[in-house]
Design a protein around this motif. Structure first.
Motif, PDB file in Angstrom:
ATOM      1  N   ALA A  27       0.814  -1.215   0.000  1.00  0.00           N
ATOM      2  CA  ALA A  27       0.000   0.000   0.000  1.00  0.00           C
ATOM      3  C   ALA A  27       0.848   1.265   0.000  1.00  0.00           C
ATOM      4  O   ALA A  27       0.317   2.364   0.139  1.00  0.00           O
ATOM      5  CB  ALA A  27      -0.939  -0.001   1.205  1.00  0.00           C
ATOM      6  N   GLY A  28       2.166   1.131  -0.113  1.00  0.00           N
ATOM      7  CA  GLY A  28       3.035   2.288  -0.264  1.00  0.00           C
ATOM      8  C   GLY A  28       3.506   2.929   1.025  1.00  0.00           C
ATOM      9  O   GLY A  28       4.275   3.898   0.987  1.00  0.00           O
ATOM     10  N   GLY A  29       3.094   2.422   2.169  1.00  0.00           N
ATOM     11  CA  GLY A  29       3.449   3.072   3.421  1.00  0.00           C
ATOM     12  C   GLY A  29       4.935   3.069   3.724  1.00  0.00           C
ATOM     13  O   GLY A  29       5.425   3.954   4.435  1.00  0.00           O
ATOM     14  N   HIS A  30       5.684   2.097   3.185  1.00  0.00           N
ATOM     15  CA  HIS A  30       7.118   2.004   3.471  1.00  0.00           C
ATOM     16  C   HIS A  30       7.892   3.219   2.965  1.00  0.00           C
ATOM     17  O   HIS A  30       8.997   3.496   3.436  1.00  0.00           O
ATOM     18  CB  HIS A  30       7.686   0.736   2.819  1.00  0.00           C
ATOM     19  N   ALA A  31       7.317   3.946   2.023  1.00  0.00           N
ATOM     20  CA  ALA A  31       8.010   5.107   1.453  1.00  0.00           C
ATOM     21  C   ALA A  31       7.752   6.386   2.242  1.00  0.00           C
ATOM     22  O   ALA A  31       8.241   7.452   1.862  1.00  0.00           O
ATOM     23  CB  ALA A  31       7.580   5.309  -0.002  1.00  0.00           C
TER      24      ALA A  31
ATOM     25  N   ARG B 128      -2.443  10.310  -2.022  1.00  0.00           N
ATOM     26  CA  ARG B 128      -1.530   9.399  -2.730  1.00  0.00           C
ATOM     27  C   ARG B 128      -1.541   8.021  -2.077  1.00  0.00           C
ATOM     28  O   ARG B 128      -1.599   6.988  -2.763  1.00  0.00           O
ATOM     29  CB  ARG B 128      -0.100   9.952  -2.733  1.00  0.00           C
ATOM     30  N   LEU B 129      -1.486   7.993  -0.758  1.00  0.00           N
ATOM     31  CA  LEU B 129      -1.514   6.717  -0.047  1.00  0.00           C
ATOM     32  C   LEU B 129      -2.858   6.022  -0.227  1.00  0.00           C
ATOM     33  O   LEU B 129      -2.925   4.794  -0.330  1.00  0.00           O
ATOM     34  CB  LEU B 129      -1.209   6.938   1.436  1.00  0.00           C
ATOM     35  N   GLY B 130      -3.923   6.801  -0.269  1.00  0.00           N
ATOM     36  CA  GLY B 130      -5.240   6.222  -0.505  1.00  0.00           C
ATOM     37  C   GLY B 130      -5.340   5.591  -1.883  1.00  0.00           C
ATOM     38  O   GLY B 130      -5.924   4.507  -2.044  1.00  0.00           O
ATOM     39  N   ARG B 131      -4.759   6.254  -2.872  1.00  0.00           N
ATOM     40  CA  ARG B 131      -4.782   5.721  -4.230  1.00  0.00           C
ATOM     41  C   ARG B 131      -3.998   4.409  -4.319  1.00  0.00           C
ATOM     42  O   ARG B 131      -4.440   3.440  -4.940  1.00  0.00           O
ATOM     43  CB  ARG B 131      -4.216   6.754  -5.200  1.00  0.00           C
ATOM     44  N   GLN B 132      -2.835   4.372  -3.655  1.00  0.00           N
ATOM     45  CA  GLN B 132      -2.031   3.147  -3.673  1.00  0.00           C
ATOM     46  C   GLN B 132      -2.738   2.015  -2.923  1.00  0.00           C
ATOM     47  O   GLN B 132      -2.751   0.864  -3.379  1.00  0.00           O
ATOM     48  CB  GLN B 132      -0.659   3.417  -3.053  1.00  0.00           C
ATOM     49  N   MET B 133      -3.340   2.343  -1.779  1.00  0.00           N
ATOM     50  CA  MET B 133      -4.058   1.311  -1.036  1.00  0.00           C
ATOM     51  C   MET B 133      -5.242   0.794  -1.830  1.00  0.00           C
ATOM     52  O   MET B 133      -5.552  -0.410  -1.813  1.00  0.00           O
ATOM     53  CB  MET B 133      -4.529   1.856   0.316  1.00  0.00           C
ATOM     54  N   MET B 134      -5.911   1.677  -2.552  1.00  0.00           N
ATOM     55  CA  MET B 134      -7.042   1.256  -3.367  1.00  0.00           C
ATOM     56  C   MET B 134      -6.603   0.237  -4.411  1.00  0.00           C
ATOM     57  O   MET B 134      -7.283  -0.775  -4.643  1.00  0.00           O
ATOM     58  CB  MET B 134      -7.672   2.481  -4.040  1.00  0.00           C
TER      59      MET B 134
ATOM     60  N   GLU C  69     -18.172  -1.446  -3.538  1.00  0.00           N
ATOM     61  CA  GLU C  69     -17.977  -0.184  -2.808  1.00  0.00           C
ATOM     62  C   GLU C  69     -16.605   0.417  -3.122  1.00  0.00           C
ATOM     63  O   GLU C  69     -16.477   1.638  -3.303  1.00  0.00           O
ATOM     64  CB  GLU C  69     -18.136  -0.415  -1.307  1.00  0.00           C
ATOM     65  N   LEU C  70     -15.580  -0.425  -3.173  1.00  0.00           N
ATOM     66  CA  LEU C  70     -14.255   0.074  -3.534  1.00  0.00           C
ATOM     67  C   LEU C  70     -14.237   0.587  -4.967  1.00  0.00           C
ATOM     68  O   LEU C  70     -13.644   1.637  -5.259  1.00  0.00           O
ATOM     69  CB  LEU C  70     -13.202  -1.024  -3.349  1.00  0.00           C
TER      70      LEU C  70
ATOM     71  N   HIS D  81      -8.878   9.932   0.591  1.00  0.00           N
ATOM     72  CA  HIS D  81      -7.990   9.929   1.754  1.00  0.00           C
ATOM     73  C   HIS D  81      -7.728   8.494   2.210  1.00  0.00           C
ATOM     74  O   HIS D  81      -8.624   7.653   2.214  1.00  0.00           O
ATOM     75  CB  HIS D  81      -8.610  10.728   2.900  1.00  0.00           C
ATOM     76  N   GLN D  82      -6.493   8.248   2.593  1.00  0.00           N
ATOM     77  CA  GLN D  82      -6.090   6.902   2.995  1.00  0.00           C
ATOM     78  C   GLN D  82      -6.996   6.321   4.078  1.00  0.00           C
ATOM     79  O   GLN D  82      -7.367   5.144   4.030  1.00  0.00           O
ATOM     80  CB  GLN D  82      -4.646   6.916   3.488  1.00  0.00           C
ATOM     81  N   ALA D  83      -7.358   7.125   5.063  1.00  0.00           N
ATOM     82  CA  ALA D  83      -8.162   6.611   6.167  1.00  0.00           C
ATOM     83  C   ALA D  83      -9.518   6.121   5.682  1.00  0.00           C
ATOM     84  O   ALA D  83     -10.018   5.081   6.143  1.00  0.00           O
ATOM     85  CB  ALA D  83      -8.346   7.695   7.228  1.00  0.00           C
ATOM     86  N   VAL D  84     -10.123   6.851   4.760  1.00  0.00           N
ATOM     87  CA  VAL D  84     -11.429   6.460   4.241  1.00  0.00           C
ATOM     88  C   VAL D  84     -11.304   5.181   3.416  1.00  0.00           C
ATOM     89  O   VAL D  84     -12.115   4.254   3.540  1.00  0.00           O
ATOM     90  CB  VAL D  84     -12.038   7.598   3.399  1.00  0.00           C
ATOM     91  N   VAL D  85     -10.276   5.121   2.586  1.00  0.00           N
ATOM     92  CA  VAL D  85     -10.056   3.908   1.795  1.00  0.00           C
ATOM     93  C   VAL D  85      -9.816   2.720   2.714  1.00  0.00           C
ATOM     94  O   VAL D  85     -10.389   1.644   2.508  1.00  0.00           O
ATOM     95  CB  VAL D  85      -8.854   4.100   0.842  1.00  0.00           C
ATOM     96  N   LEU D  86      -8.980   2.915   3.730  1.00  0.00           N
ATOM     97  CA  LEU D  86      -8.693   1.812   4.644  1.00  0.00           C
ATOM     98  C   LEU D  86      -9.967   1.308   5.319  1.00  0.00           C
ATOM     99  O   LEU D  86     -10.157   0.103   5.482  1.00  0.00           O
ATOM    100  CB  LEU D  86      -7.671   2.247   5.696  1.00  0.00           C
TER     101      LEU D  86
END
Length: 224
Positions: free
Chosen positions: A16-20, A90-96, A107-108, A120-125
């Motif tokens: 999901a890109g969080g490592h960056a 950006r994180l939301g897009r990667q997590m999606m 829904e996704l 937003h990442q939180a909403v996607v999560l």
């Protein structure tokens, strides 16, 4: 309920890109606000009770089935500074992208179509947690853990901090993670009656300022 899916979602190897991203740790190290395990813990606690609480409540509300577009607007209103807002999208897009491959759902798909540049990442999560069969509290836990584990992991790289010390910081914070996750889920539970204004709007001005400054750096190890 598929509780084991929570381990997949919070695994640092989930693509999901969080490592960056350092969660604000890189500018804090540069400013001397993080210099050892004790100051790392102080930083993480501050982030947990502000940005972490807000994001966890948004995720819990999305996992509970509240309108993700309204929640995305609420996330914008709670993120007044451009750099962290852009990072969240950006994180939301990667997590999606990752989630639609792992836990596909209508829904996704609908949120991806409505927010092609990323929600937003939180909403996607939160929607990911819902698609994976998790509860709103599970979604809140996923957020609060990432809120502190990201800076802890980044600090190991930035300061060459002993990873045992960084992990000990996370272990000491476990009761606080429980508290914030529960508070976030409780706030999300009030949304059907009170609307999105029931969600917390805690702020961390220094995090916002340093994020905006960090975005202008010419050389950096982390994207944020």
């Amino acid at each position: 309920m598929n509780r084991a899916a929570l381990f997949v979602l919070v695994d640092g190897r989930f693509p999901a890109g969080g490592h960056a991203h350092s969660g604000g740790a890189e500018p804090a190290v540069a400013d001397g606000r993080i210099k050892d395990a004790d100051s790392l813990e102080t930083f993480c606690r501050g982030r947990l009770h502000t940005a972490g609480l807000v994001a966890a409540a948004l995720a819990a509300a999305a996992a509970a089935g509240h309108d993700p577009l309204e929640l995305d607007d609420a996330a914008d209103a709670r993120t007044p500074v451009r750099a962290p807002r852009d990072t969240a999208r950006r994180l939301g897009r990667q997590m999606m992208r990752a989630a639609r491959a792992v836990w596909p759902s209508a829904e996704l798909d609908a949120l991806a179509a409505a927010r092609p540049r990323g929600a937003h990442q939180a909403v996607v999560l939160g929607l990911v947690a819902r698609s994976a069969g998790l509860t709103p509290l599970d979604a809140a836990y996923a957020v609060v853990y990432e809120t502190v584990s990201g800076p802890a992991t980044a600090t190991v790289r930035l300061l060459r901090l002993d990873p045992f010390e960084a992990t000990a910081v996370l272990a000491r914070m476990a009761p606080a993670l429980d508290q914030v996750a529960a508070a976030a889920a409780a706030a999300a539970g009030r949304v059907p009656d009170e609307g999105v204004d029931a969600l917390p709007a805690a702020s961390a001005p220094l995090l916002d300022i340093s994020a905006q400054q960090h975005a202008a750096w010419n050389v950096r190890l982390f994207a944020s």
